[in-house]
Scaffold this active site. Structure first.
Site, short mmCIF file in Angstrom:
data_model
loop_
_atom_site.label_atom_id
_atom_site.label_comp_id
_atom_site.label_asym_id
_atom_site.label_seq_id
_atom_site.Cartn_x
_atom_site.Cartn_y
_atom_site.Cartn_z
N HIS A 14 0.85 -1.20 0.00
CA HIS A 14 0.00 0.00 0.00
C HIS A 14 0.88 1.24 0.00
O HIS A 14 2.11 1.17 0.06
CB HIS A 14 -0.96 0.01 1.21
CG HIS A 14 -0.35 0.47 2.49
ND1 HIS A 14 -1.09 1.03 3.52
CD2 HIS A 14 0.93 0.46 2.96
CE1 HIS A 14 -0.31 1.34 4.53
NE2 HIS A 14 0.91 1.01 4.23
N CYS A 33 5.47 5.72 4.77
CA CYS A 33 4.26 5.11 4.18
C CYS A 33 3.75 5.92 2.99
O CYS A 33 2.87 5.47 2.26
CB CYS A 33 3.16 4.94 5.23
SG CYS A 33 3.30 3.38 6.13
N HIS A 39 5.06 0.06 -0.65
CA HIS A 39 5.83 -0.77 0.28
C HIS A 39 4.86 -1.80 0.84
O HIS A 39 3.65 -1.66 0.68
CB HIS A 39 6.42 0.08 1.42
CG HIS A 39 5.37 0.70 2.28
ND1 HIS A 39 4.71 1.84 1.91
CD2 HIS A 39 4.83 0.31 3.45
CE1 HIS A 39 3.81 2.14 2.83
NE2 HIS A 39 3.85 1.23 3.78
N HIS A 41 3.51 -4.74 3.95
CA HIS A 41 3.45 -5.12 5.37
C HIS A 41 3.08 -6.59 5.47
O HIS A 41 2.37 -7.13 4.62
CB HIS A 41 2.38 -4.31 6.12
CG HIS A 41 2.72 -2.86 6.26
ND1 HIS A 41 3.64 -2.40 7.17
CD2 HIS A 41 2.26 -1.77 5.59
CE1 HIS A 41 3.72 -1.08 7.06
NE2 HIS A 41 2.91 -0.66 6.10
N ASP A 79 -4.58 -10.82 -0.09
CA ASP A 79 -3.24 -11.39 0.09
C ASP A 79 -2.38 -11.23 -1.16
O ASP A 79 -2.82 -11.55 -2.27
CB ASP A 79 -3.38 -12.87 0.46
CG ASP A 79 -2.05 -13.46 0.91
OD1 ASP A 79 -1.21 -12.71 1.47
OD2 ASP A 79 -1.85 -14.67 0.72
N HIS A 80 -1.16 -10.72 -0.97
CA HIS A 80 -0.20 -10.48 -2.05
C HIS A 80 -0.72 -9.47 -3.08
O HIS A 80 -0.30 -9.51 -4.24
CB HIS A 80 0.22 -11.79 -2.72
CG HIS A 80 1.20 -12.57 -1.89
ND1 HIS A 80 0.82 -13.22 -0.74
CD2 HIS A 80 2.52 -12.77 -2.03
CE1 HIS A 80 1.88 -13.81 -0.22
NE2 HIS A 80 2.93 -13.55 -0.98
N GLU A 125 -0.21 -4.34 11.99
CA GLU A 125 0.54 -3.87 10.81
C GLU A 125 2.01 -4.22 10.98
O GLU A 125 2.70 -4.57 10.04
CB GLU A 125 0.35 -2.37 10.65
CG GLU A 125 1.10 -1.81 9.47
CD GLU A 125 0.99 -0.29 9.39
OE1 GLU A 125 -0.08 0.19 8.99
OE2 GLU A 125 1.96 0.39 9.73
#
Ligand code: NI
Length: 135
Positions: A14, A33, A39, A41, A79-80, A125
């Protein structure tokens, strides 16, 4: 009342960026961020439901079934992936952990069996930052 928690894990990319602000202001407010090139998490998701155990099984809800519901309605969509670009239920909202926890609640609550209620979405996070949402 009994509470049952299932822990799941997902990775996602995100950035936090408010298009109404200058790049400088975004960097000032969101720090790393705000990085334009994204980037990631490693999120840890704690889903807690509540209710009364079934007299025949002793279960609130089979934990494997709960995992399946979380996977189908949340993880398969996140996811991913890129939270800003790829996730229908995050469209138009800032991709903060706070908003993500609320969105996960909204995704999941409508798909739980009528015998249980969603109690809490806890979303890590990082190992030191997490959000809790109780609806
Ligand atoms: Ni971030």
């Amino acid at each position: 009342m009994v509470y049952l928690t299932r822990i799941e894990h997902f990775n996602a990319a995100h950035k936090l960026f408010n298009p109404a602000w200058s790049r400088e202001k975004n960097e000032e407010i969101f720090g790393k961020c705000a990085n334009e090139n994204w980037h990631g998490h490693n999120y840890e998701l704690y889903v807690t439901i509540k209710g009364e155990p079934d007299p025949e099984t002793g279960f609130l809800l089979d934990a494997k079934k709960l995992s399946k519901l979380i996977n189908s309605f949340v993880l398969d969509k996140l996811d991913h992936l890129n939270l800003n670009e790829d996730v229908d239920f995050m469209k138009g909202v800032m991709c903060s952990t706070e908003n993500l926890a609320v969105a996960i609640w909204n995704q999941l609550t409508k798909h739980l069996p009528a015998t249980v209620q969603l109690h809490c979405i806890k979303l890590y996070e990082t190992s030191r930052i997490f959000v809790e949402y109780y609806g």
